[in-house]
Design a protein around this motif. Sequence first.
Motif, PDB file in Angstrom:
ATOM      1  N   TYR A 149       0.836  -1.204   0.000  1.00  0.00           N
ATOM      2  CA  TYR A 149       0.000   0.000   0.000  1.00  0.00           C
ATOM      3  C   TYR A 149       0.875   1.259   0.000  1.00  0.00           C
ATOM      4  O   TYR A 149       0.545   2.254  -0.661  1.00  0.00           O
ATOM      5  CB  TYR A 149      -0.913   0.012   1.241  1.00  0.00           C
ATOM      6  N   GLU A 150       1.981   1.180   0.723  1.00  0.00           N
ATOM      7  CA  GLU A 150       2.849   2.352   0.796  1.00  0.00           C
ATOM      8  C   GLU A 150       3.450   2.670  -0.580  1.00  0.00           C
ATOM      9  O   GLU A 150       3.469   3.822  -1.021  1.00  0.00           O
ATOM     10  CB  GLU A 150       3.973   2.098   1.798  1.00  0.00           C
ATOM     11  N   ASP A 151       3.916   1.637  -1.271  1.00  0.00           N
ATOM     12  CA  ASP A 151       4.486   1.855  -2.610  1.00  0.00           C
ATOM     13  C   ASP A 151       3.411   2.339  -3.577  1.00  0.00           C
ATOM     14  O   ASP A 151       3.662   3.222  -4.402  1.00  0.00           O
ATOM     15  CB  ASP A 151       5.118   0.560  -3.141  1.00  0.00           C
ATOM     16  N   ILE A 152       2.236   1.766  -3.491  1.00  0.00           N
ATOM     17  CA  ILE A 152       1.140   2.205  -4.366  1.00  0.00           C
ATOM     18  C   ILE A 152       0.806   3.673  -4.090  1.00  0.00           C
ATOM     19  O   ILE A 152       0.553   4.453  -5.010  1.00  0.00           O
ATOM     20  CB  ILE A 152      -0.112   1.325  -4.187  1.00  0.00           C
ATOM     21  N   SER A 153       0.836   4.055  -2.811  1.00  0.00           N
ATOM     22  CA  SER A 153       0.520   5.456  -2.476  1.00  0.00           C
ATOM     23  C   SER A 153       1.546   6.400  -3.094  1.00  0.00           C
ATOM     24  O   SER A 153       1.208   7.512  -3.508  1.00  0.00           O
ATOM     25  CB  SER A 153       0.455   5.637  -0.959  1.00  0.00           C
ATOM     26  N   GLU A 154       2.802   5.947  -3.210  1.00  0.00           N
ATOM     27  CA  GLU A 154       3.821   6.807  -3.847  1.00  0.00           C
ATOM     28  C   GLU A 154       3.585   6.890  -5.346  1.00  0.00           C
ATOM     29  O   GLU A 154       3.768   7.947  -5.948  1.00  0.00           O
ATOM     30  CB  GLU A 154       5.213   6.238  -3.577  1.00  0.00           C
ATOM     31  N   VAL A 155       3.158   5.799  -5.938  1.00  0.00           N
ATOM     32  CA  VAL A 155       2.889   5.828  -7.384  1.00  0.00           C
ATOM     33  C   VAL A 155       1.697   6.733  -7.680  1.00  0.00           C
ATOM     34  O   VAL A 155       1.721   7.539  -8.610  1.00  0.00           O
ATOM     35  CB  VAL A 155       2.629   4.400  -7.919  1.00  0.00           C
ATOM     36  N   LEU A 156       0.652   6.594  -6.870  1.00  0.00           N
ATOM     37  CA  LEU A 156      -0.578   7.352  -7.117  1.00  0.00           C
ATOM     38  C   LEU A 156      -0.561   8.722  -6.468  1.00  0.00           C
ATOM     39  O   LEU A 156      -1.484   9.512  -6.664  1.00  0.00           O
ATOM     40  CB  LEU A 156      -1.791   6.568  -6.589  1.00  0.00           C
ATOM     41  N   ASP A 157       0.484   8.988  -5.683  1.00  0.00           N
ATOM     42  CA  ASP A 157       0.604  10.279  -4.991  1.00  0.00           C
ATOM     43  C   ASP A 157      -0.633  10.546  -4.130  1.00  0.00           C
ATOM     44  O   ASP A 157      -1.310  11.574  -4.252  1.00  0.00           O
ATOM     45  CB  ASP A 157       0.797  11.421  -6.007  1.00  0.00           C
ATOM     46  N   CYS A 158      -0.947   9.551  -3.288  1.00  0.00           N
ATOM     47  CA  CYS A 158      -2.060   9.710  -2.358  1.00  0.00           C
ATOM     48  C   CYS A 158      -1.674   9.026  -1.058  1.00  0.00           C
ATOM     49  O   CYS A 158      -0.581   8.479  -0.938  1.00  0.00           O
ATOM     50  CB  CYS A 158      -3.339   9.108  -2.943  1.00  0.00           C
ATOM     51  N   SER A 159      -2.567   9.069  -0.075  1.00  0.00           N
ATOM     52  CA  SER A 159      -2.257   8.465   1.212  1.00  0.00           C
ATOM     53  C   SER A 159      -2.487   6.948   1.158  1.00  0.00           C
ATOM     54  O   SER A 159      -3.202   6.443   0.275  1.00  0.00           O
ATOM     55  CB  SER A 159      -3.161   9.064   2.292  1.00  0.00           C
ATOM     56  N   THR A 160      -1.934   6.228   2.152  1.00  0.00           N
ATOM     57  CA  THR A 160      -2.178   4.787   2.222  1.00  0.00           C
ATOM     58  C   THR A 160      -3.640   4.520   2.573  1.00  0.00           C
ATOM     59  O   THR A 160      -4.201   3.494   2.161  1.00  0.00           O
ATOM     60  CB  THR A 160      -1.272   4.100   3.258  1.00  0.00           C
TER      61      THR A 160
END
Lengths: 199, 180
Positions: A149-160
């Motif tokens: 979730y943390e990596d996805i949040s960086e890709v999508l530029d949103c919170s976890t």
Amino acid sequence: MLAFQDGREEAFAELVRRNQSKVYAMLFRLIPDHAQVEDLSQEVFLRVFRTARRYRPMAKFSTWLYRIAANVALNAIRSQRKMKFSPLELPDSEDESSWHRDVPDTRLKPPHSDLDAEELQEKLAEAIASLPANQRLAIILNKYEHMSYEDISEVLDCSTMAVKSLLSRARCNLRDALVRYLGNEVLRKTANPPGSRAV
Amino acid sequence: MKGLKRQSDLEQLSAWMDGELSGPDARRVARLVQTDPDWRSSHEEFQRLDAVLQQWSAPPPPQDLTARILRAVRSERLLGRALRIGAGAVAAAACIAVALVLIRGRPDTPARAPEPRAAVESQLAGALADIAPEDRFAVENLQMLRELPEVQAYREIRDVADAETLAILAELEARRKPQL
């Protein structure tokens, strides 16, 4: 990546060779069109080339790469949306966990219990394609690229927290979409036995 | 119909299944999945869904994709080099022109038009201001565009942007929030 930043240009060729399959796979799952995905893959690596000096080694390269790929894909999806009108707002639903727009697809065959593998691939592609873009991206990064979730949040530029919400909504929408066309019998046939929590 | 209805419960279950919960939250969900019929039903549905999703395979890329990408990168490098040479020649000519003006004396001319780069920067700054969160990906693209050698060599942004980026720029400019 660091070798490429140091000016070793053959490093870029190696970077492309090592990463093109996963970039291609991710883009294909987002936009299942071979010709378009080839063009988009090229665009992703061109952007990597252009912006290489902005890459910082503190960031995971894969996250940085996927972020570029996500930008490229979302731009393409946005362009497609403008060309063939598809409303962005989903209608209200009695079941608040289901955000799926109820538009019958006349190309689809009626529910059938003997679904072969190729047909299942098509149904899965359609179901994923029916998701809103951010849900589509989140589910693909989590289920197929095995990102946290943390990596996805960086890709999508949103919170976890936002990723958590996106993924649960995507799961609900996919469950509803696949049940509607395939029926529970097929899901039971193709499922692994219930047991451990993660797949 | 069995199964969870509340979005917060579905989020907790989904996160637990992805291994993203820990501590008391994880223990609570694990207990509910064992003891509560609605939690168990939704858990089984999601498990079946995950199993089906794993069956979706992506095709491999075409064999010539690497070669194609490297060709495109080489073309871009050659173009960049040519533009830098061209920009250098323009800059050199501009320096000579300025030097000649200084030597001969200032001509009586009206106020100069803004530098091309200033116009580009102003255009970008206007588009980037107050961007709504859902447009952040478009912002990324604009910022990447800003870094292009062609833009830094003072060319018009419209000469280098592709149709998609121009459309995004136009949309953002139209939707800019009013300045306070």
